[in-house]
Write an enzyme that holds these catalytic residues in place. Structure first.
Site, PDB file in Angstrom:
ATOM      1  N   SER A 363       0.811  -1.213   0.000  1.00  0.00           N
ATOM      2  CA  SER A 363       0.000   0.000   0.000  1.00  0.00           C
ATOM      3  C   SER A 363       0.845   1.265   0.000  1.00  0.00           C
ATOM      4  O   SER A 363       1.565   1.529  -0.949  1.00  0.00           O
ATOM      5  CB  SER A 363      -0.969  -0.031   1.180  1.00  0.00           C
ATOM      6  OG  SER A 363      -1.821  -1.140   1.058  1.00  0.00           O
ATOM      7  N   LYS A 388      -0.829  -4.078  -3.440  1.00  0.00           N
ATOM      8  CA  LYS A 388      -2.129  -3.613  -2.947  1.00  0.00           C
ATOM      9  C   LYS A 388      -2.298  -2.166  -3.355  1.00  0.00           C
ATOM     10  O   LYS A 388      -1.679  -1.272  -2.792  1.00  0.00           O
ATOM     11  CB  LYS A 388      -2.171  -3.756  -1.430  1.00  0.00           C
ATOM     12  CG  LYS A 388      -3.496  -3.390  -0.788  1.00  0.00           C
ATOM     13  CD  LYS A 388      -4.489  -4.518  -0.887  1.00  0.00           C
ATOM     14  CE  LYS A 388      -5.681  -4.272   0.004  1.00  0.00           C
ATOM     15  NZ  LYS A 388      -6.710  -5.309  -0.150  1.00  0.00           N
TER      16      LYS A 388
END
Length: 449
Positions: A363, A388
């Site tokens: 992320s 992600k």
């Protein structure tokens, strides 16, 4: 459905698709909550982000929890124009957090029909859903689905909810899903942001409910209190553990000055465990101190960093980039999600950088790693990152239920899709600094030529 954004003291994300929505970029894999009443927002645990939270948890094992109603010591209610935000795990991933944005809905007194609820969910997907290229969505098939569904009456609300579930499942996106009114409410009730713990409900055979630990922040309050996550094994004896919410964010930065192998250069090593509200400030302080101590090279360790606040990641990436260089792109079906985020100042350091990554670098960490890599500011060393990079929003329907919809994704400066792909490192093992300099020099020449 007309919605208007509540302002927040935390960073915000790209706008939501509706013409009156005003979303803002927050954190990795954003989950934006639309249509929450002002009263709900004031009472939720999300509103207690900056306050103290004490709660009792009865553990039947380190992997599942029997939950007793939490006692929340909430701070004074926020002004009507403000709200607090929080982060939480998506149920389909044990690695990465989703982040939430609260948006207030202007709901009328009218009674909504079952057909109206289904059509409302259909329209949200039609306006907002981003097909990431692996799903079965198309405007034509989605329009036909609406026509097929609404040709007959829907006798009960339960039937309407089941239709919405099947309708969303047909998209083939594991993140786009339906939330019952109870599930929507529990998003606030079980929000444990601030104690380093993420939970989800698990139904038992006897009808009871336990909570499963989806993730723990290493050295966070929950971890320090003895909460543990176990993927396999039998459940142990019941325990009661009280966890106090962390009132002041703990620094996620560890740094030290080291000498290179040949002893000819000083290396500033910086470990970043998560992207919280202190990450940018504390990392900048570490970089300045290491530079004053004589560091001529830097190592940024993002291994096992699952993310956190996306805005913190963006601001950290800017510390290394020249003004005008691209940090990240956000891509969405709606034009308001199609943004280019660029650095707006000179870099804090210009020395060569190595970024350490592994398969749990996710992320916000992937935003930083790809930004420094694609702008020829750093080489990546280690393993392919997790991958992600989606943005979700949560929309409340008029009957109190909700739908979670994938509305955007992150794309690197070199136009590579992070989600599902991750980022491939330049080296598997730690290279010599002479090789790092040569690699970055060649990268810059290729960009210029």
């Amino acid at each position: 459905m007309r919605v208007s954004a509540l302002s927040s003291s935390l960073p915000t994300i790209p706008p939501s698709p509706s013409e009156t929505r005003k979303p803002q970029i927050l954190c990795n894999n954003l989950t934006t909550t639309h249509g929450i009443s002002a009263d709900w927002a004031k009472k939720s645990l999300i509103g207690a982000l900056s306050g103290a939270l004490s709660f009792g948890i009865l553990f039947s094992s380190p992997c599942s929890i029997a939950f007793q109603s939490p006692t929340v010591q909430s701070p004074p209610p926020p002004p009507p124009s403000s709200s607090s935000l929080s982060t939480k795990h998506d149920s389909s991933s044990e690695l990465c957090r989703e982040d939430e944005r609260l948006v207030k809905a202007e709901t009328g007194p009218e009674v909504v029909t079952n057909e109206g609820i289904v059509e409302e969910a259909w329209e949200i997907v039609n306006d907002s859903f981003l097909d990431t290229g692996r799903h079965r969505w198309s405007p034509q098939t989605w329009k036909r689905k609406k026509e097929d569904i609404l040709t007959t009456s829907i006798p009960t609300r339960s039937k309407a909810h089941n239709i919405i579930k099947r309708m969303l499942a047909s998209l083939g996106d594991p993140y786009t899903r339906f939330l019952s009114p109870e599930e929507f409410t529990k998003m606030a009730r079980y929000d444990m942001s601030g104690i380093g713990l993420n939970l989800r409900e698990v139904l038992e055979d006897d009808g009871g409910v336990k909570l499963k630990v989806l993730g723990l922040l290493l050295d966070g309050p929950a971890h320090s209190a003895g909460v543990r996550q176990v993927k396999h094994g039998n459940c142990g004896p019941i325990q009661s553990i009280a966890v106090q919410r962390q009132l002041v964010a703990r620094t996620p930065v560890f740094y030290r000055l080291e000498q290179s192998e040949n002893g000819n250069a000083s290396v500033g090593y910086m470990r970043l465990k998560e992207f919280n509200a202190l990450a940018r400030k504390d990392l900048a302080t570490a970089m300045k101190r290491l530079q004053d101590m004589g560091a001529s090279y830097f190592v940024l360790d993002l291994r096992d960093n699952l993310g956190g606040l996306v805005q913190a990641g963006i601001e950290i990436a800017k510390l290394f980039l020249k003004e005008g260089e691209t940090v990240i792109y956000t891509v969405g079906k709606d034009l308001q999600y199609q943004n280019t985020i660029v650095a707006d100042a000179a870099p804090l350091v210009t020395a060569p950088v190595i970024v350490l990554v592994n398969n749990k670098t996710a992320s916000a960490s992937e935003i930083v790693a790809s930004s420094l890599h694609d702008n020829c500011r750093a080489v990546l060393v280690g393993e392919r990152t997790f991958g992600k990079g989606l943005i979700q929003s949560v929309f409340e329907l008029h009957d109190g239920s909700g739908v979670v919809v994938t509305v955007g994704k992150y794309v690197t400066p070199n136009h590579k899709d992070i989600n599902g792909n991750g980022i491939e490192p330049d080296y598997r093992n730690f290279p010599a600094w002479s090789d790092v300099r040569q690699h970055l020099s060649q990268c810059s020449k290729l960009q210029q030529g």
